[in-house]
Design a protein around this motif. Structure first.
Motif, short mmCIF file in Angstrom:
data_model
loop_
_atom_site.label_atom_id
_atom_site.label_comp_id
_atom_site.label_asym_id
_atom_site.label_seq_id
_atom_site.Cartn_x
_atom_site.Cartn_y
_atom_site.Cartn_z
N GLY A 152 5.89 -20.17 -34.42
CA GLY A 152 6.17 -20.27 -33.00
C GLY A 152 5.42 -19.23 -32.18
O GLY A 152 4.89 -19.52 -31.10
N ARG A 168 11.15 -27.15 -25.61
CA ARG A 168 12.16 -26.47 -26.43
C ARG A 168 13.09 -27.44 -27.16
O ARG A 168 13.64 -27.12 -28.20
CB ARG A 168 13.03 -25.55 -25.56
CG ARG A 168 12.30 -24.50 -24.71
CD ARG A 168 11.53 -23.54 -25.57
NE ARG A 168 11.31 -22.24 -24.95
CZ ARG A 168 10.15 -21.78 -24.51
NH1 ARG A 168 9.08 -22.56 -24.55
NH2 ARG A 168 10.04 -20.57 -24.03
N CYS A 171 11.38 -30.19 -32.06
CA CYS A 171 10.69 -29.23 -32.93
C CYS A 171 10.17 -29.93 -34.18
O CYS A 171 10.47 -31.10 -34.42
CB CYS A 171 11.64 -28.10 -33.32
SG CYS A 171 13.11 -28.64 -34.23
N HIS A 173 9.97 -30.19 -38.41
CA HIS A 173 11.11 -30.36 -39.31
C HIS A 173 10.66 -30.45 -40.76
O HIS A 173 9.55 -30.89 -41.05
CB HIS A 173 11.88 -31.63 -38.94
CG HIS A 173 11.00 -32.86 -38.86
ND1 HIS A 173 10.74 -33.67 -39.95
CD2 HIS A 173 10.30 -33.38 -37.83
CE1 HIS A 173 9.92 -34.65 -39.58
NE2 HIS A 173 9.63 -34.50 -38.30
N GLN A 184 14.17 -26.28 -39.38
CA GLN A 184 13.70 -26.63 -38.05
C GLN A 184 12.53 -25.70 -37.71
O GLN A 184 12.65 -24.48 -37.85
CB GLN A 184 14.81 -26.47 -37.02
CG GLN A 184 15.89 -27.53 -37.10
CD GLN A 184 16.76 -27.52 -35.86
OE1 GLN A 184 17.09 -26.48 -35.31
NE2 GLN A 184 17.13 -28.70 -35.40
N MET A 186 10.48 -24.35 -34.91
CA MET A 186 10.37 -24.19 -33.46
C MET A 186 8.93 -23.83 -33.09
O MET A 186 8.22 -23.17 -33.86
CB MET A 186 11.32 -23.12 -32.95
CG MET A 186 12.77 -23.28 -33.43
SD MET A 186 13.47 -24.92 -33.10
CE MET A 186 13.64 -24.85 -31.33
N HIS A 187 8.53 -24.23 -31.90
CA HIS A 187 7.16 -23.99 -31.45
C HIS A 187 7.06 -22.80 -30.50
O HIS A 187 6.10 -22.66 -29.75
CB HIS A 187 6.60 -25.26 -30.82
CG HIS A 187 6.63 -26.42 -31.77
ND1 HIS A 187 7.34 -27.58 -31.54
CD2 HIS A 187 6.05 -26.57 -33.00
CE1 HIS A 187 7.19 -28.40 -32.56
NE2 HIS A 187 6.42 -27.82 -33.46
N PRO A 207 3.74 -29.26 -31.97
CA PRO A 207 4.01 -28.72 -30.63
C PRO A 207 3.78 -29.74 -29.52
O PRO A 207 2.76 -30.43 -29.51
CB PRO A 207 3.03 -27.55 -30.52
CG PRO A 207 1.96 -27.82 -31.52
CD PRO A 207 2.63 -28.55 -32.63
#
Length: 263
Positions: A152, A168, A171, A173, A184, A186-187, A207
């Protein structure tokens, strides 16, 4: 799910390689058809028939939690999960993300890419380019011993100086013999935080970058996510596996130069 349970056995890894290549091949097949005048419904039919009849595989999105089609087609301000339709005809200047997931021998390959229809605006080109660079930045920090937060943080370093918003609500996975599982991915995030990556883990990085606000809105069909300000959105996605020194990308396409990655 513990980290240990996320590490695939050699036979599962080989099946992931096969599923990933099939997903990439669908995007390659669609390439000549993604042009002004075609409907997203027609693209869905082409993909469905190719996956089922040529590849002998299964289109994972079809009937997944009620999703009615075999691919996702997200045009312009659609962030993700756009539903193919006879009413949506591509025109010059549009940008489109096509997201393909196939199941082969019980394992999943998941990938997406952007197309610009016709010439495209300067902004269209810029946001598609930054979204791809963001994906590659996230991929470049993956290796045994790295952290989810590193991915991220690397993406933020690319996107935020360009003044784009990072979505947000959606994401990357974990993926293997299930479509979605831990972790998960997240970016956005802080380097050195989150789950530590181990060789043999498989997941997507995908992303979604918005021209304006990062906030999204779900349409009444309960699937289609759009940018809240209706400005452009772009996304690229790969399925990959953590290795000792970097990552192995299962969904790479011939036009890509991934020589910057340690494998």
């Amino acid at each position: 799910m513990t980290t240990k349970n996320l590490i695939l056995a050699p036979d599962a890894i080989e099946k992931m390689r096969v599923a990933g290549k099939l997903a990439a091949d669908v995007l390659l097949m669609l390439d000549e058809h993604v042009k002004a005048g075609i409907t997203t419904e027609a693209l869905d039919k082409l993909a469905h028939d190719y996956i089922v009849n040529v590849q002998g595989a299964i289109p994972a999105p079809l009937n997944y939690n009620g999703f009615p089609k075999s691919i996702c087609t997200s045009v312009n301000h659609v962030v993700c999960h756009g539903i193919p339709s006879d009413d949506k005809i591509l025109k010059d200047g549009d940008i489109i993300n096509i997201d393909v997931t196939v199941i082969k021998d019980g394992y999943y390959g998941d990938t997406s890419k952007m197309w610009i229809i016709g010439e495209g605006s300067i902004m269209a080109k810029r946001i598609c380019d930054v979204a791809q660079k963001a994906l590659y930045a996230g991929m470049s920090v993956v290796k045994d011993g790295a952290y989810l937060g590193d991915i991220g943080a690397a993406i933020q370093k690319v996107v935020e100086p360009e003044r784009f918003g990072i979505v947000r609500e959606f994401c990357g996975h974990g993926i293997s013999n299930e479509f979605h599982h831990e972790p998960q991915v997240m970016h956005y995030g802080r380097a050195g935080t989150g789950m530590q990556l181990k060789s043999g883990m498989t997941f997507t990085i995908e992303p979604m970058i918005n021209q304006g606000t990062w906030k999204t809105k779900i349409m009444p069909d309960k699937w289609t996510a759009i940018t809240k300000d209706r400005k452009l959105s772009a996304q690229w996605e790969h399925t990959l596996m953590v290795t000792d020194n970097g990552c192995e990308v299962f969904t790479t396409r011939p036009e890509e130069d991934l020589s910057f990655l340690n494998t």
